[in-house]
Design an enzyme around this catalytic site. Structure first.
Site, PDB file in Angstrom:
ATOM      1  N   HIS A 185       0.735  -1.265   0.035  1.00  0.00           N
ATOM      2  CA  HIS A 185      -0.040   0.132  -0.015  1.00  0.00           C
ATOM      3  C   HIS A 185       0.845   1.173  -0.119  1.00  0.00           C
ATOM      4  CE1 HIS A 185      -3.596  -2.256   1.987  1.00  0.00           C
ATOM      5  NE2 HIS A 185      -2.933  -3.166   1.036  1.00  0.00           N
ATOM      6  N   VAL A 438      -0.126  16.284  19.002  1.00  0.00           N
ATOM      7  CA  VAL A 438       1.075  16.617  18.853  1.00  0.00           C
ATOM      8  C   VAL A 438       1.161  17.678  17.615  1.00  0.00           C
ATOM      9  CG1 VAL A 438       3.369  15.861  17.701  1.00  0.00           C
ATOM     10  CG2 VAL A 438       2.008  14.189  19.541  1.00  0.00           C
ATOM     11  N   ASP A 449      -5.675   2.843  14.799  1.00  0.00           N
ATOM     12  CA  ASP A 449      -5.452   1.442  15.364  1.00  0.00           C
ATOM     13  C   ASP A 449      -4.681   1.451  16.606  1.00  0.00           C
ATOM     14  OD1 ASP A 449      -6.244   1.102  12.375  1.00  0.00           O
ATOM     15  OD2 ASP A 449      -4.294   0.705  11.849  1.00  0.00           O
TER      16      ASP A 449
HETATM   17  P1  8BR Z   1      -8.363   7.390  12.475  1.00  0.00           P
HETATM   18  O1  8BR Z   1      -7.244   7.150  11.504  1.00  0.00           O
HETATM   19  O2  8BR Z   1      -9.232   6.068  12.951  1.00  0.00           O
HETATM   20  O3  8BR Z   1      -9.325   8.730  12.058  1.00  0.00           O
HETATM   21  O4  8BR Z   1      -7.691   8.049  13.976  1.00  0.00           O
HETATM   22  C1  8BR Z   1      -7.136   9.187  13.750  1.00  0.00           C
HETATM   23  C2  8BR Z   1      -6.679   9.738  15.096  1.00  0.00           C
HETATM   24  O5  8BR Z   1      -5.520  10.049  15.431  1.00  0.00           O
HETATM   25  C3  8BR Z   1      -7.787  10.860  15.429  1.00  0.00           C
HETATM   26  O6  8BR Z   1      -9.099  10.510  15.738  1.00  0.00           O
HETATM   27  C4  8BR Z   1      -6.875  11.704  16.306  1.00  0.00           C
HETATM   28  O7  8BR Z   1      -7.287  11.205  17.556  1.00  0.00           O
HETATM   29  C5  8BR Z   1      -5.566  11.104  16.237  1.00  0.00           C
HETATM   30  N1  8BR Z   1      -4.488  12.098  15.810  1.00  0.00           N
HETATM   31  C6  8BR Z   1      -4.582  12.787  14.533  1.00  0.00           C
HETATM   32 BR1  8BR Z   1      -5.379  12.519  13.120  1.00  0.00          BR
HETATM   33  N2  8BR Z   1      -3.354  13.643  14.590  1.00  0.00           N
HETATM   34  C7  8BR Z   1      -2.996  13.712  15.926  1.00  0.00           C
HETATM   35  C8  8BR Z   1      -1.812  14.595  16.610  1.00  0.00           C
HETATM   36  N3  8BR Z   1      -1.215  15.310  15.783  1.00  0.00           N
HETATM   37  N4  8BR Z   1      -1.552  14.104  17.671  1.00  0.00           N
HETATM   38  C9  8BR Z   1      -2.308  13.147  18.486  1.00  0.00           C
HETATM   39  N5  8BR Z   1      -3.180  12.479  17.763  1.00  0.00           N
HETATM   40  C10 8BR Z   1      -3.732  12.569  16.512  1.00  0.00           C
HETATM   41  C1  GLC Z   2      -5.875   0.778   6.149  1.00  0.00           C
HETATM   42  C2  GLC Z   2      -4.604   0.733   5.010  1.00  0.00           C
HETATM   43  C3  GLC Z   2      -3.204   0.250   5.689  1.00  0.00           C
HETATM   44  C4  GLC Z   2      -3.013   1.029   6.794  1.00  0.00           C
HETATM   45  C5  GLC Z   2      -3.984   0.893   7.784  1.00  0.00           C
HETATM   46  C6  GLC Z   2      -3.848   1.881   9.011  1.00  0.00           C
HETATM   47  O1  GLC Z   2      -5.973  -0.625   6.340  1.00  0.00           O
HETATM   48  O2  GLC Z   2      -5.037  -0.223   3.913  1.00  0.00           O
HETATM   49  O3  GLC Z   2      -2.466   0.260   4.623  1.00  0.00           O
HETATM   50  O4  GLC Z   2      -1.792   0.426   7.432  1.00  0.00           O
HETATM   51  O5  GLC Z   2      -5.426   1.414   7.049  1.00  0.00           O
HETATM   52  O6  GLC Z   2      -4.917   2.118   9.589  1.00  0.00           O
END
Ligand code: 8BR
Ligand code: GLC
Length: 466
Positions: A185, A438, A449
């Site tokens: 990816h 941050v 994740d």
């Molecule tokens: P998703 O990928 O499920 O959207 O999760 C991303 C999460 O990362 C956001 O909900 C936020 O809480 C966190 N995040 C992001 Br985007 N940028 C960030 C930062 N600069 N510092 C801390 N947490 C962050």
């Molecule tokens: C999705 C993407 C993968 C990435 C992940 C992160 O599964 O396909 O590349 O590592 O999201 O959350």
């Protein structure tokens, strides 16, 4: 009495420090965690404006700019690849499109990367839980080529193998299959303000060009499906992810979900708590089927986009829009609705600045788990790859979101002053924490994740007696 900003900062600072101690002391109590199904290779490229402009000029700027406004949502040509990247930059939105052309895959491979990391929710969580938290982890890998296996860090990380009539658990590096495919990816990361032609990114984010046919079908390895009973004997928790890619057009989508359903029955028979990590699921029928499946899980993790997309199915468009716009009471209504609909015990919502959990049980450990997760997320944002618990401890010095304190006040006005983030709703508990943000993150992929798995696993660990 209303607390001053300074008092709030001091209070959360001490709650954060305690949560770090409580969670890290408890993590070694966990016997094992199963992570399935999606693992891949993330090839990360930090975009360079001049290089990108040159490539776009060469392929044809006009056509690419037209496509930005009419997104094909998949990649069959170089024009579509660059339109995807530019659209993601323009909107500051995370996007992931499938690559459906050999020419584009070859081009991407030649363009190269700055860094390779393990990818996919299962893969990312394996390096964190096994490599950093030292929790024994069994991870599903649809393919296990050398390039990917080498991205797993040292630690108690295992894949099931079946050799000479015997079931064994070994580190992915000891089970490499040279002839299996590299599922790559390509992740294009850009910082806030990143400029290319007249387009500037309103916030940091990434575009993913997904050149992987295995995870797209939720391919399950034979060793894994045939010996699932042996696999689960070694774990007391399971985290499931990767089902969001299923499409209606695949005749197999129902077969895949039936298989997952049967595996969930096995987990439930053995009282193994399970968490489903949601990800944006484009297809509405699949989304509906996933909501139905939630009743078999203990817990679910999602962000605002994912929660809103579920409200389009079980709520209405207005609630979905309000969730997306970030109205905290709409988010709470949506969480209640999802719990009513599915009976699930725990819903963990995360968004930029704060996290909330709605649980059918009451305990401060839920809050400590969310705080620990926020530290892990900040460490991930700071370092890109989290390699040690001391990096997570470093995150104690990252400032806590002050915007979240205002939301906390709104909650206080509605529900009465919360007891350090814990609100008793009678039959349910609502837990709220202001997160750490941050300012200039190294990268954004995998933070969600990190949040969900850290919270789920550490909460369970704190519930186990020493
Ligand atoms: P998703 O990928 O499920 O959207 O999760 C991303 C999460 O990362 C956001 O909900 C936020 O809480 C966190 N995040 C992001 Br985007 N940028 C960030 C930062 N600069 N510092 C801390 N947490 C962050
Ligand atoms: C999705 C993407 C993968 C990435 C992940 C992160 O599964 O396909 O590349 O590592 O999201 O959350």
């Amino acid at each position: 009495m209303k607390k001053s900003l300074r008092e709030k900062i001091r209070l959360w600072k001490s709650l954060y420090a305690n949560a770090f101690e409580n969670a890290t002391n408890a993590l070694p109590r966990i016997g094992g965690v199963l992570l399935a199904y999606n693992t891949n290779i993330d090839a990360i490229k930090y975009l360079d404006g001049k290089d990108l402009e040159g490539r776009i000029e060469k392929v044809g700027k006009n056509r690419i700019f037209e496509l930005i406004e009419n997104p094909p949502e998949r990649i069959t040509s170089l024009e579509e690849l660059f339109a995807g990247i530019l659209r993601s930059i323009k909107l500051g939105k995370a996007m992931e499109w499938f690559v459906e052309s050999k020419e584009v895959s070859d081009y991407l491979r030649k363009w190269g990367w700055d860094e390779l990391r393990i990818g996919g929710q299962a893969g990312i969580m394996a390096n964190l839980l096994g490599g950093v938290y030292r929790v024994p982890t069994i991870v599903h890998v649809p393919q296990n080529p050398k390039l990917q296996a080498e991205l797993f860090v040292d630690g108690p990380i295992y894949v099931p193998v079946f050799e000479e009539g015997k079931f064994k658990l070994v580190h992915p590096r000891e089970a490499v299959k040279e002839n299996e495919e590299e599922l790559i990816h390509y992740i294009f990361e850009f910082p806030r303000g990143f400029q290319v032609f007249n387009i500037a990114a309103p916030r940091e984010n990434r575009f993913i060009a997904n050149a992987d046919e295995y995870n797209a079908r939720v391919h399950m390895r034979n060793e894994f499906r045939e010996h699932f009973n042996d696999v689960v004997k070694n774990v007391d928790l399971a985290i499931i992810s990767g089902l969001h890619v299923l499409k209606e057009s695949y005749e197999t989508y129902k077969d895949v979900l039936n298989e997952v359903d049967a595996q969930l029955d096995v987990l439930n028979e053995r009282n193994i708590r399970s968490h489903f990590e949601f990800a944006y699921t484009a297809n509405r029928k699949v989304r509906r089927a996933l909501i139905n499946l939630l009743s078999k899980f203990t817990s679910v993790g999602l962000n605002e986009v994912e929660l809103a997309s579920l409200m389009q199915i079980i709520g209405d468009e207005e609630l979905a829009r309000e969730v997306l716009e970030g109205h905290v009471f709409s988010v709470i209504d949506a969480m209640h609705l999802l719990m009513d609909e599915t009976g699930i015990q725990r819903i963990h919502f995360h968004t930029y600045g704060y996290y909330m959990a709605l649980t059918q049980y009451k305990n401060e450990k839920v809050r400590d788990a969310l705080l620990f997760a926020a530290l892990a997320a900040a460490a991930k944002a700071m370092y890109g790859n989290v390699e040690s618990l001391s990096q997570i401890r470093d995150a104690l010095s990252v400032p806590t979101s002050e915007r979240a304190f205002l939301i906390e006040e709104e909650l206080g006005r509605e529900f009465g002053e919360a007891e350090n983030g814990v609100i008793d709703l009678g039959d349910r508990q609502l837990t709220f924490i202001p997160a750490k943000i941050v300012t200039s993150p190294k990268s954004t992929v995998g933070i969600g994740d990190t949040i969900s798995s850290s919270a789920f696993v550490s909460e369970f660990a704190m519930f186990l007696s020493p």
